[in-house]
Design a protein around this motif. Structure first.
Motif, PDB file in Angstrom:
ATOM      1  N   PHE A 286       2.049  96.212  60.172  1.00  0.00           N
ATOM      2  CA  PHE A 286       3.488  96.334  60.424  1.00  0.00           C
ATOM      3  C   PHE A 286       4.264  96.586  59.140  1.00  0.00           C
ATOM      4  N   LEU A 287       3.867  95.928  58.051  1.00  0.00           N
ATOM      5  CA  LEU A 287       4.615  96.045  56.794  1.00  0.00           C
ATOM      6  C   LEU A 287       4.555  97.455  56.212  1.00  0.00           C
ATOM      7  N   LYS A 288       3.594  98.256  56.666  1.00  0.00           N
ATOM      8  CA  LYS A 288       3.462  99.618  56.148  1.00  0.00           C
ATOM      9  C   LYS A 288       3.971 100.667  57.134  1.00  0.00           C
ATOM     10  N   MET A 289       4.456 100.234  58.282  1.00  0.00           N
ATOM     11  CA  MET A 289       4.953 101.172  59.286  1.00  0.00           C
ATOM     12  C   MET A 289       6.296 101.770  58.868  1.00  0.00           C
ATOM     13  N   ASP A 290       6.505 103.016  59.250  1.00  0.00           N
ATOM     14  CA  ASP A 290       7.810 103.643  59.085  1.00  0.00           C
ATOM     15  C   ASP A 290       8.595 103.378  60.372  1.00  0.00           C
ATOM     16  N   LEU A 291       9.432 102.360  60.347  1.00  0.00           N
ATOM     17  CA  LEU A 291      10.127 101.950  61.573  1.00  0.00           C
ATOM     18  C   LEU A 291      11.124 102.999  62.052  1.00  0.00           C
ATOM     19  N   SER A 292      11.549 103.877  61.160  1.00  0.00           N
ATOM     20  CA  SER A 292      12.508 104.906  61.575  1.00  0.00           C
ATOM     21  C   SER A 292      11.852 105.963  62.450  1.00  0.00           C
ATOM     22  N   LYS A 293      10.503 105.992  62.438  1.00  0.00           N
ATOM     23  CA  LYS A 293       9.792 107.000  63.233  1.00  0.00           C
ATOM     24  C   LYS A 293       8.761 106.371  64.168  1.00  0.00           C
ATOM     25  N   VAL A 294       8.881 105.071  64.387  1.00  0.00           N
ATOM     26  CA  VAL A 294       7.850 104.380  65.157  1.00  0.00           C
ATOM     27  C   VAL A 294       7.754 104.881  66.593  1.00  0.00           C
TER      28      VAL A 294
END
Length: 259
Positions: free
Chosen positions: A88-96
């Protein structure tokens, strides 16, 4: 696969109390009408099973443990295509959820060893993350929900409360987990408030808050010297734990005026 073995290095403690699981899921209110929920660290799906029963939202999960991913695929076919097998800490939340930014909620039994990092990431994406329902170590949950003047009030308290309305919901005790943790757990809910932009430099605000609490036993006059304090104000006679969000905003603007 019958069960997933809890892994110490991932901070896994699987909730087995179904009543508590249902209460946690019920706290997810879809604040402001978002329709997607991302569960962090579902493990064997004790929260997931109740999320999938809801017809008002679409559930996605992110799980770093490959054994858990296999288990979820086997036991929750509805989730297929909605399992992010990553950190989760490496996810790009703007494009999840695709290339277009889409508001969503977060829920989860957060690994205790990275819970603070998770909330700093939420702050980075505060305009997308409209609600968080989280179970974490009780002391951390209390700190996030704490008010000025309390000994557990700190950096995360101020930064999160600037953008979220926060409430401590209830406590879950060690016997509700496999294996039992050595501490109690607390459930909190964060709901995005109406603050789109702070009336000050957000970068400077973060800097002032962090500097103030880095030497929390000192008055702000002394605690803020390392970042270039060069003005006088009555707030500087106080310690960081005595100030609310509005007072930190005032201090930040005074810094900007006297830079």
């Amino acid at each position: 696969m019958e069960k997933v073995k809890a892994k110490k290095h991932l901070g896994q403690h699987f909730l087995k109390d179904l009543e508590a699981a249902q209460k946690i899921v019920n706290l997810q209110s879809l604040h402001r009408g978002y329709s997607k929920v991302l569960e962090i660290g579902p493990g064997m799906g004790v929260l997931t099973q109740y999320l999938l029963q809801r017809t008002d939202c679409q559930t996605y999960v992110v799980e770093i443990d490959q054994e858990s991913v296999v288990y979820l695929n086997e036991h929750f076919p509805m989730l297929r295509g909605r399992i992010f097998s990553e950190d989760f800490l490496k996810m790009d939340l703007s494009k999840v959820f695709g290339t277009d930014s889409e508001p969503f909620g977060i829920i989860g039994n957060m690994p205790y060893n990275i819970s603070s990092q998770i909330f700093f990431k939420v702050l980075e994406h505060k305009d997308l993350v409209l609600e968080v329902v989280s179970m974490l170590q009780k002391e951390v949950a209390q700190r996030i929900a704490s008010k000025p003047g309390k000994k557990d009030y700190g950096i995360l308290s101020v930064l999160l409360q600037a953008f979220y309305d926060i409430e401590y919901s209830f406590t879950v005790y060690p016997g509700a987990f496999i294996p039992p943790p050595k501490v109690d757990s607390g459930i909190i809910r964060l709901r995005r408030n109406n603050v789109e932009n702070l009336p000050c430099s957000e970068k400077k605000f973060f800097q002032v808050v962090k500097a103030g609490f880095n030497q929390r036993r000192k008055t702000l006059r002394n605690a803020l010297k390392p970042i270039g304090l060069n003005f006088e104000h009555e707030l500087l006679n106080k310690r960081a734990e005595q100030l609310g969000v509005e007072e930190f905003i005032l201090l930040t603007n005074l810094f900007a005026e006297n830079a």
